[in-house]
Design a protein around this motif. Structure first.
Motif: not given
Length: 457
Positions: A230-236, A251-252
């Motif tokens: 799970f990337d908070p900038f891009a989702g899963e 970014q993550h």
């Protein structure tokens, strides 16, 4: 074993592994140049991000203002503190390297901590959290000290030549918040070199997934899998960065490192990493976000557009022999040579023919490299995905031969245990054990050619 009579044909684009971003660079600054194809705006963004990347964070409030936020616990005061000269960290102070703080402590080597939880999952160590911090701001106690010792593991090649591998052992002392849980699992992680990280970020998701499908059809042990995070900038998304492919984007990765290594909070990592028993840390924790999204993006833009240096000795006969051996030993299955990037963080990174030598997949590397720390297995922001204790992401090989010039050492693998390319190969196990066995059968001249090829990348 003898290398193939048919040497690989010279591929001129491969001499420039970063495509149009590639620079001709050697020496101490080889990893610190901007991408060769950056436009004027890109160069301005690169320079602005460099100032933030290299500058120390401080305890606030200060006259600097924008650099407030260090700690309460931390491992370094700046990004460049671990990524010295944008290069690779060392597990200790190597020749020519000076550490500004706590000289007896590891250099650019952090330690992830966890204990077993229900259903085979893990959770942070209760008193010390998910990462051990050996430095702290005034009024807060450093979590403790780390000590490293090595034992030698001797072996022999098929031709009778001797080699030795060094096995690291870690010990924690002066623990400020009481003893760790007896079953605490420790995973050391060293700071890798940064050139090309923006190009890795631009490799398409479909290419990564195709790598896994291709390997699934193989009849041997090589079966890499895609890490799902799970990337908070891009989702899963597929994990592609970090030693366990635990972050899905640059970014993550950057926001996570600022938070864990320097103690800088951001939009997606808003809480200081203080455990309930660390009352002095809790007392200094602040609710405010310490790095703005714009400033974070500036740091990301700088890293994304660091140029990959051109290859050296590209058409040397021994290098070409080494490349043939690299392929024969099946090294190129996991260290996939080439891609064409998709949309990059900067337009300069898009649609580039690149040669990073990685598949960005997780591979079981065997018991010798296992850290006994399984992945978090969750889908919560900031937590890693599917890597188990013995799985590691295939690291890119570009720039590996320049690490001694830039950083004054040749310590490789996730914890710096290998003292050069050949030792790193000999630590391979699990899915890569077949490749290791083929290297053990090589003659001295073949081994030297193989190493010369890898170090030309």
């Amino acid at each position: 074993m003898a290398f193939a009579e048919q040497l690989p044909s010279l591929d001129a684009p491969e001499a420039r592994p970063g495509g149009a971003t590639t620079v001709n660079a050697r020496g101490r600054q080889a990893f610190s140049f901007p991408a060769a194809n950056l436009d004027a705006e890109g160069l301005i963004n690169f320079a602005a991000g460099s100032l933030i990347f290299r500058g120390d964070w401080v305890v606030g409030p200060s006259a600097i203002g924008a650099r407030d936020g260090l700690g309460p616990h931390f491992n370094e005061r700046s990004c460049s503190g671990c990524h010295s000269l944008d290069g690779r960290g060392a597990p200790h102070a190597a020749a020519g390297l000076q550490r500004r703080f706590m000289p007896a402590q590891p250099f650019a080597l952090v330690f992830r901590l966890s204990v077993a939880a229900a259903e085979g999952k893990t959770q942070p160590e209760p008193a010390y959290g998910s990462q051990f911090s050996n430095a702290a701001v005034k009024g807060v106690r450093p979590e403790g000290e780390v000590h490293i010792r090595y034992t030698e593991k001797p072996g022999r090649f098929a031709d009778g030549s001797a080699y030795s591998l060094r096995q690291p052992h870690y010990r924690f002392s002066r623990l400020a918040y009481g003893p760790m849980q007896p079953q605490t699992v420790v995973s050391p992680r060293i700071a890798p070199q940064l050139p090309g990280v923006g190009l890795l970020d631009a490799i398409t998701e479909s290419d990564i997934e195709q790598n896994a499908r291709n390997q699934a059809r193989r009849t041997d042990a090589i079966k890499g899998i895609v890490s799902r995070v799970f990337d908070p900038f891009a989702g899963e998304v597929p994990g592609r960065l970090g030693w366990k492919a635990s972050t899905g984007s640059l970014q993550h990765q950057t926001a996570s490192a600022l938070h864990g290594d320097i103690g800088i909070t951001s939009e997606h990592f808003p809480r200081e990493d203080c455990t309930p028993s660390q009352t002095d840390c809790v007392g200094r924790a602040k609710a405010a976000v310490e790095i703005s999204t714009d400033t974070l993006n500036s740091v990301v833009a700088y890293q994304a557009t660091l140029a990959v240096p051109a290859r050296r000795n590209f058409d040397d006969l021994d290098v070409r022999r080494g490349q043939a051996l690299f392929t024969q030993a099946q090294c190129s299955v996991c260290h996939r040579p080439a891609y064409v990037t998709g949309k990059g963080y900067s337009p300069a990174l898009s649609r580039q023919q690149i040669y990073p030598y990685t598949d960005l997949l997780l591979h079981d590397m065997g018991k010798s490299l296992a850290d006994a720390r399984p992945g978090w297995g969750g889908r919560k922001p900031g937590l890693a995905g599917t890597a188990n204790a013995s799985q590691w992401r295939t690291p890119p090989l570009w720039g590996i031969g320049l690490i001694p010039e830039v950083n004054g050492h040749a310590f490789l693998l996730h914890d710096g245990r290998a003292r050069g390319t050949l030792e790193a190969i000999l630590w391979h196990g699990g899915e890569a054990d077949g490749a290791r066995r083929k290297v053990l059968l090589m003659t001295r001249s073949e081994r030297e050619a193989l190493v010369k090829f890898v170090n030309s990348l």
